[in-house]
Design a protein around this motif. Structure first.
Motif, PDB file in Angstrom:
ATOM      1  N   ARG A 158     -18.459 -35.230 -12.719  1.00  0.00           N
ATOM      2  CA  ARG A 158     -17.910 -33.955 -12.257  1.00  0.00           C
ATOM      3  C   ARG A 158     -18.533 -32.847 -13.084  1.00  0.00           C
ATOM      4  NH1 ARG A 158     -11.697 -36.250 -12.526  1.00  0.00           N
ATOM      5  NH2 ARG A 158     -12.098 -38.131 -11.299  1.00  0.00           N
ATOM      6  N   GLY A 188     -18.671 -27.881 -10.736  1.00  0.00           N
ATOM      7  CA  GLY A 188     -18.120 -27.756  -9.398  1.00  0.00           C
ATOM      8  C   GLY A 188     -18.603 -28.820  -8.439  1.00  0.00           C
ATOM      9  N   TYR A 230     -11.122 -22.686 -12.433  1.00  0.00           N
ATOM     10  CA  TYR A 230     -11.958 -23.687 -11.774  1.00  0.00           C
ATOM     11  C   TYR A 230     -11.879 -25.026 -12.495  1.00  0.00           C
ATOM     12  CZ  TYR A 230     -14.128 -19.571  -9.595  1.00  0.00           C
ATOM     13  OH  TYR A 230     -14.361 -18.412  -8.915  1.00  0.00           O
ATOM     14  N   GLN A 231     -12.053 -26.085 -11.739  1.00  0.00           N
ATOM     15  CA  GLN A 231     -12.114 -27.425 -12.322  1.00  0.00           C
ATOM     16  C   GLN A 231     -13.549 -27.953 -12.238  1.00  0.00           C
ATOM     17  OE1 GLN A 231      -8.715 -30.020 -11.841  1.00  0.00           O
ATOM     18  NE2 GLN A 231      -7.887 -28.624 -10.323  1.00  0.00           N
ATOM     19  N   ASP A 232     -13.773 -29.095 -12.862  1.00  0.00           N
ATOM     20  CA  ASP A 232     -15.078 -29.765 -12.871  1.00  0.00           C
ATOM     21  C   ASP A 232     -16.172 -28.888 -13.472  1.00  0.00           C
ATOM     22  OD1 ASP A 232     -13.691 -31.729 -11.547  1.00  0.00           O
ATOM     23  OD2 ASP A 232     -14.556 -31.313  -9.573  1.00  0.00           O
ATOM     24  N   LEU A 233     -15.823 -28.048 -14.425  1.00  0.00           N
ATOM     25  CA  LEU A 233     -16.812 -27.192 -15.059  1.00  0.00           C
ATOM     26  C   LEU A 233     -17.598 -27.963 -16.121  1.00  0.00           C
ATOM     27  CD1 LEU A 233     -14.683 -23.946 -15.583  1.00  0.00           C
ATOM     28  CD2 LEU A 233     -16.339 -24.408 -13.763  1.00  0.00           C
ATOM     29  N   THR A 251     -18.650 -22.092 -11.626  1.00  0.00           N
ATOM     30  CA  THR A 251     -19.379 -23.209 -11.030  1.00  0.00           C
ATOM     31  C   THR A 251     -20.848 -22.841 -10.789  1.00  0.00           C
ATOM     32  OG1 THR A 251     -18.732 -22.478  -8.820  1.00  0.00           O
ATOM     33  CG2 THR A 251     -17.291 -24.061  -9.918  1.00  0.00           C
ATOM     34  N   TYR A 252     -21.620 -23.843 -10.364  1.00  0.00           N
ATOM     35  CA  TYR A 252     -23.076 -23.682 -10.277  1.00  0.00           C
ATOM     36  C   TYR A 252     -23.502 -22.578  -9.313  1.00  0.00           C
ATOM     37  CZ  TYR A 252     -23.521 -25.935  -5.686  1.00  0.00           C
ATOM     38  OH  TYR A 252     -23.448 -26.215  -4.353  1.00  0.00           O
ATOM     39  N   SER A 253     -22.655 -22.240  -8.323  1.00  0.00           N
ATOM     40  CA  SER A 253     -23.025 -21.199  -7.360  1.00  0.00           C
ATOM     41  C   SER A 253     -23.162 -19.835  -8.017  1.00  0.00           C
ATOM     42  CB  SER A 253     -21.992 -21.126  -6.233  1.00  0.00           C
ATOM     43  OG  SER A 253     -20.723 -20.752  -6.734  1.00  0.00           O
ATOM     44  N   ASN A 277      -9.361 -31.604  -7.605  1.00  0.00           N
ATOM     45  CA  ASN A 277     -10.396 -30.646  -7.996  1.00  0.00           C
ATOM     46  C   ASN A 277     -10.103 -29.233  -7.515  1.00  0.00           C
ATOM     47  OD1 ASN A 277     -10.817 -30.995  -5.253  1.00  0.00           O
ATOM     48  ND2 ASN A 277     -13.042 -30.875  -5.395  1.00  0.00           N
ATOM     49  N   SER A 314      -8.712 -25.486  -7.353  1.00  0.00           N
ATOM     50  CA  SER A 314      -8.454 -24.483  -8.380  1.00  0.00           C
ATOM     51  C   SER A 314      -6.955 -24.307  -8.590  1.00  0.00           C
ATOM     52  CB  SER A 314      -9.075 -23.148  -7.959  1.00  0.00           C
ATOM     53  OG  SER A 314      -8.756 -22.132  -8.882  1.00  0.00           O
TER      54      SER A 314
END
Length: 811
Positions: free
Chosen positions: A72, A75, A213-216, A278-280, A741, A743
Motif C-alpha cells: 500500500r 494511494g 488519506y490512507q496508504d501514504l 497520494t501519488y496524483s 482505504n 479517507s
C-alpha cells in the motif's frame, strides 16, 4: 471466601470481554439463496450498436485472493508479484454477438483460469485488447470481434500498477504498453529491513490542510518501493505479437494520444515524493512525443502539490486538466486558476481555458473564462462548444455555449443548483467524429440533450433538441412507462433516431434494447438476461412519500415481508445514508423510482424480507443548511427528525411494531446509525459498517464539511458519536474491514469506538474482517457479514424482550 468470590467475578468478566475466534459463517438458506447466485454478464457495445461483448465474472473474490501479497503505497494498492492493482475486479469469460442476433458466440482461445481486465476497443472497433493476470504476472491479449477469437500478444511482463497500461495507436495495429523495466531492483521488505535512521517530517510554517488519506508513503523504504513499482518501459506491441522499445524506463502516469494519432502526450511522476498526499499530487512532467518516440516539447511541469489554500474549491496554480481538443487534429487545451487557486479571493472569473496547436510553440490562446471552477468541455467544431463549471459552497453549476475561435462569444445557457434534479436539462449527446473521438452530435444549428427526467410526477427520461441560435429546446422523445423504468443509455445514430436503452421493472431483470424514437413502438431486444433472484419476484415494493416535522418532503423504498399478512405488524429495518443540501427545495425532490429492479447487492438490507421484516431502504436523510447556515450546524437535530419521520410513515400504514425497529448504514450511514442510537431511543438495535465515529481524527474536513476542527470545534464534537458514547445504551453491531482505504474511515475508528462503548457498558459487538477494504469483496467475508447481521437482528430486534416503554425523543 472473599478471594473465591473475586476469582469467580474475574472469570465472569474474562468471559464477557474475551475475544471470539469464530470461523467464517454462512447465513440462513433464505438469504443464501439470494446472496450466492450466478450473475448475468455485463455488456459492452460498440458506438454503432452493431457488436456487443458479454463479460462474465464471479460475483465475489475469495479470501485467498485478498490474502495475496499487497503493498500500500501513495494511494495505490499493488500486488508486487503480479504487478497489477491488488483489488482489481477480474472477469472469467467472454462472448460476442451481433446485436441483431439472438444468441452469443463463445470466444475461443481464452486462457485457462482467465482473470481478465482493462478492456480497450480499437479505434475502428474491430478488436478489443485486454489484460490477463496469471500467477506470475500480466499478459496482453487481443480479441478479434468478427471471428470471436482471442490470442495472447505478450508474456507476463506488463506493469499495470499505475494508470492505464494499454493504449491503442490510431493505426489499429499497435498498442503502447507499460512493461516491467529490465533494471528493476529488488523491493525492500519493510517489515524486516533494518532502518538507517528515523523518519522526519517538518513544516516550514506554510499551511497544508489535507484530508486524512490512507496508504501514504511513510518511510524512505516506501519511497524506494514505490519508485520501483511505478517505473515502466514503454513498448510498442503489434497485434501480431511483435514487441519493440518506444521509451526507456520512467515513472509513467499517463499516455494520451492526439486525435489524429501523430503525437503522444506522456506524463511522468518526478521526485520529491510526499508523505501527506497520494501519488496524483506528486510532481509531474508532461512531454509531447511523435509516434516514433521523438521528443517534441515538454508542455507542463507541475511541482509537488502538498499545499493548497483552504476550502473544497481550492486548487493548485499553473496548467491543470491538460488534454487534447477532441475536434481538432492535435491541439492541447488546459485550465489555469485566475484566483491563485484560492476560493477566498474575490474575482470576476475563477478560471481561464487556453489552447495551443501543434507544434506547441505559439503563444497560448485564451478561449474561455469561467465564473466558477472549470469542470470540462464537450467539443463541437471551431464555432461551437459546451463548457461547464461548478462551485461547491453554493452547489451551483453553469453551462456555457461558446465559440472557441472567439473568447468574447460566450453565453451562459443554464445557471442552476446541481442538486436540483427537477431542473436538470440533461447531458449533451456526443458521437464519434472522423478522429474516433467523442464530440457533440450536431445537425446544423441543432444539438441534442439526453436526461434522466426526474419530476414531481415521477421519472420519465427524455431526449431534447437544442437550437444554438434560438436557445430553444424541443422534446423529441419522453419515456411513457409507468410500470417499468427505461434508462437512456446512449445515442447510436441521432439521424436515424436509434438509441440504446435499458428497461427493467421490480421483477424484470434489466435488459438492453435499441429504440427508434422516430418510429412508434420500434423497440428491438438485444439481450435476454434472466432474473437470478427468483424468490424476490413477488415482493411487494413501493415508494412512500412522507413529511418531516418541519414540513420537508421525504421518501423511501418500502418492501413488505414475503409472508406479509394484512393487519399484522412486523419488525422493521431502516437503512439510509445522509446527504447534505444547501436548500430545502432540492432536498425534498424525489429521485427514487418504484420500477427499479429489486437487486439485493451484498450490502443491501433487502434480504430480510425473506425473514419476516419490513424494510425501508434508501430512506431520505437530508441535512439542510440554507444561506449562511451550514448543513452540519444542526446535523443531530435533523438526523433524529429524519428517522422519526420514516418510522412514523411506516407506522401510519399499520405495518411496524415500533418496539422492534433496527437502523443501519455503511460508511457515512454507519456514522448516522451511531448518532441516532446515541441521541434518540427509537431503535431496538443498530448495524454500523465501516464508519467513522470520532471527527477529531479527521480535523481538516470530512464528507461535505470543509471547515476544520479549529474553525468549528463544537460541530466536530457534537457530531462525533465517540464523544457521546456514555449516552449509547442500544445494542450496536460494528463491522469494519481491517484494510479499509477510505479517507477517514480507517479501522481505528471502529476499534476505539468499541473500546469506549465496552468500557461504558454498552451492548456492542465488533467484527473486524481480515483483508477487506471499505467495500467488502471476499465471498467468505460477505457471507459472514450477512450471518452476523441476521444473528444480531434476530436477537435484538425480532426477539427483543421489552423491559420498558420506548419513546421518540432526542437527548
Amino acid at each position: 471466601m472473599k478471594s473465591l468470590f473475586r476469582l469467580f467475578a474475574f472469570l465472569c468478566l474474562t468471559n464477557v470481554f474475551a475475544q471470539q475466534n469464530l470461523t467464517y459463517q454462512q447465513p440462513s438458506e433464505e438469504i443464501l439463496e439470494l446472496a450466492d447466485v450466478e450473475l448475468a454478464p455485463g455488456g459492452q457495445i460498440d458506438s454503432k450498436g452493431e457488436n456487443m461483448i458479454l463479460i462474465y465474472r464471479n460475483q465475489y473474490k475469495s479470501i485467498a485472493e485478498l490474502s495475496e501479497t499487497e503493498l500500500r503505497l501513495a494511494g495505490l494498492r499493488i500486488n508486487p508479484v503480479t504487478n497489477i492493482g491488488s483489488r482489481t475486479t477480474y472477469y472469467t469469460n467472454l462472448k460476442v454477438k451481433k446485436t441483431e442476433d439472438k444468441d452469443a458466440t463463445q470466444v475461443s482461445g481464452l486462457p485457462d483460469d482467465a482473470r481478465l481486465s482493462s478492456f480497450r476497443w480499437s479505434p475502428d472497433e474491430t478488436m478489443v485488447a485486454f489484460l490477463n493476470t496469471t500467477s506470475k504476472g500480466v499478459e496482453v491479449w487481443v480479441l478479434d470481434i468478427a471471428n470471436a477469437k482471442a490470442k495472447k500478444l505478450t508474456d507476463a511482463t506488463v506493469n499495470a500498477n499505475m494508470g492505464s497500461s494499454l493504449n491503442w495507436l490510431k493505426d489499429n495495429r499497435n498498442l503502447l504498453v507499460k512493461m516491467l523495466p529490465s533494471d528493476r531492483k529488488p523491493l525492500i521488505d519493510t517489515d524486516t529491513a533494518v532502518p538507517a535512521g528515523p523518519t522526519i517530517s517538518e513544516s516550514d510554517g506554510e499551511k497544508a490542510q489535507n484530508r486524512t488519506y490512507q496508504d501514504l508513503l511513510k518511510t524512505p523504504n516506501d519511497e524506494f518501493n514505490f519508485e520501483q513499482l511505478a517505473r515502466s518501459e514503454l513498448k510498442k506491441v503489434s497485434i501480431n505479437g511483435a514487441v519493440e522499445s518506444f521509451l526507456p524506463a520512467d515513472m509513467y502516469r499517463g499516455v494520451n494520444i492526439s486525435p489524429n494519432g501523430n503525437f503522444i502526450m506522456i506524463t511522468t511522476i518526478k521526485r520529491p515524493f510526499s508523505y501527506l498526499v497520494t501519488y496524483s499530487r506528486f510532481p509531474s512532467e508532461s512531454t509531447i512525443y511523435t509516434t516514433e518516440g521523438t521528443k517534441v516539447k515538454t508542455v507542463n511541469e507541475v511541482p509537488l502539490d502538498e499545499v493548497r489554500p483552504k476550502g473544497f474549491m481550492a486548487t493548485r496554480t499553473g496548467k491543470r486538466n491538460m488534454t487534447w481538443r477532441d475536434d481538432q487534429p492535435s491541439t492541447l487545451v488546459w485550465a489555469e486558476a485566475l484566483d491563485q487557486g484560492d476560493p477566498e479571493i474575490e474575482v470576476e472569473y475563477r478560471d481561464a481555458v487556453y489552447e495551443v496547436k501543434a507544434p506547441f510553440t505559439a503563444t497560448p490562446k485564451l478561449i474561455l473564462k469561467t465564473k466558477q471552477r472549470f469542470r470540462g468541455i464537450s467539443w463541437g467544431d471551431d464555432k461551437t462548444a459546451i463548457a461547464y463549471d461548478y462551485w461547491w459552497n453554493t452547489r451551483n453549476t453553469k453551462t456555457y455555449l461558446f465559440n472557441p475561435s472567439n473568447a468574447s462569444d460566450v453565453k451562459i445557457i443554464t445557471d442552476r443548483s446541481y442538486q436540483d434534479v427537477y431542473s436538470d436539462p440533461g447531458s449533451f449527446v456526443r458521437s464519434k467524429n472522423e478522429f474516433g473521438e467523442y464530440t457533440l452530435t450536431m445537425n446544423g444549428s441543432k444539438l441534442y440533450l439526453m436526461g434522466d427526467g426526474y419530476s414531481k410526477e415521477g421519472q420519465f427520461p427524455f431526449i431534447d433538441e437544442y437550437n444554438v441560435k434560438s436557445g430553444k429546446t424541443k422534446r423529441l422523445y419522453q419515456s411513457k412507462y409507468t410500470d417499468k423504468l427505461e434508462n437512456l443509455n446512449s445515442a447510436l445514430d441521432m439521424k436515424k433516431g436509434e438509441v440504446l436503452v435499458r428497461i427493467e421493472s421490480p421483477s424484470e431483470y434489466p435488459n438492453y434494447y435499441i429504440r427508434n424514437i422516430n418510429k412508434k413502438n420500434d423497440l428491438k431486444a438485444i439481450t435476454a438476461f434472466e432474473n437470478p433472484f427468483k424468490s424476490l419476484e413477488n415482493v411487494n415494493k413501493r415508494v412512500i412519500n412522507y413529511k418531516r416535522d418541519d414540513g420537508l418532503d421525504l421518501e423511501g423504498t418500502l418492501y413488505l415481508p414475503l409472508n406479509y399478512e394484512e393487519g399484522k405488524k412486523y419488525p422493521m429495518i431502516l437503512w439510509a445514508y445522509p446527504r447534505e443540501y444547501k436548500d430545502k427545495s432540492s432536498a425534498s425532490q424525489s429521485t427514487t423510482n418504484p420500477n427499479e429492479f429489486v437487486y439485493p447487492s451484498w450490502g443491501s438490507p433487502i434480504y430480510w424480507v425473506t425473514k419476516g421484516y419490513v424494510v425501508l431502504d434508501d430512506a431520505a436523510f437530508p441535512i439542510v443548511g440554507e444561506g449562511s447556515e451550514e448543513p452540519n450546524d444542526s446535523f443531530r437535530t435533523q438526523l433524529v427528525a429524519n428517522g422519526k419521520a420514516a418510522i412514523d410513515a411506516v407506522d401510519n400504514l399499520g405495518l411496524v411494531d415500533r418496539n422492534k425497529v433496527a437502523v443501519g448504514g455503511h460508511s457515512y450511514g454507519a456514522f448516522m446509525t451511531a448518532n441516532l442510537l446515541s441521541h434518540s431511543n427509537m431503535y431496538a438495535a443498530g448495524i454500523a459498517r465501516s464508519g467513522a465515529y470520532n471527527r477529531t481524527l479527521t480535523p481538516f474536513g470530512f464528507q461535505s464539511e470543509e471547515r476544520s476542527y479549529w474553525d468549528a470545534p463544537e460541530v466536530y464534537y457534537n457530531m462525533s458519536p465517540f464523544m457521546h458514547a456514555d449516552k449509547m445504551k442500544t445494542p450496536l453491531l460494528l463491522i469494519h474491514g481491517v484494510a479499509d482505504n477510505n479517507s477517514g474511515t480507517y479501522p481505528l475508528q471502529s476499534e476505539r469506538y468499541f473500546n469506549a462503548l465496552k468500557g461504558l457498558g454498552a451492548p456492542v459487538r465488533l467484527v473486524m474482517l481480515p483483508k477487506e477494504s471499505h467495500g467488502y469483496r471476499a465471498k467468505e467475508s460477505i457471507m459472514h457479514t450477512l450471518w452476523e447481521q441476521d444473528q444480531w437482528l434476530e436477537k435484538h430486534v425480532k426477539n427483543r424482550v421489552i423491559e420498558e416503554e420506548t419513546t421518540d425523543s432526542e437527548d
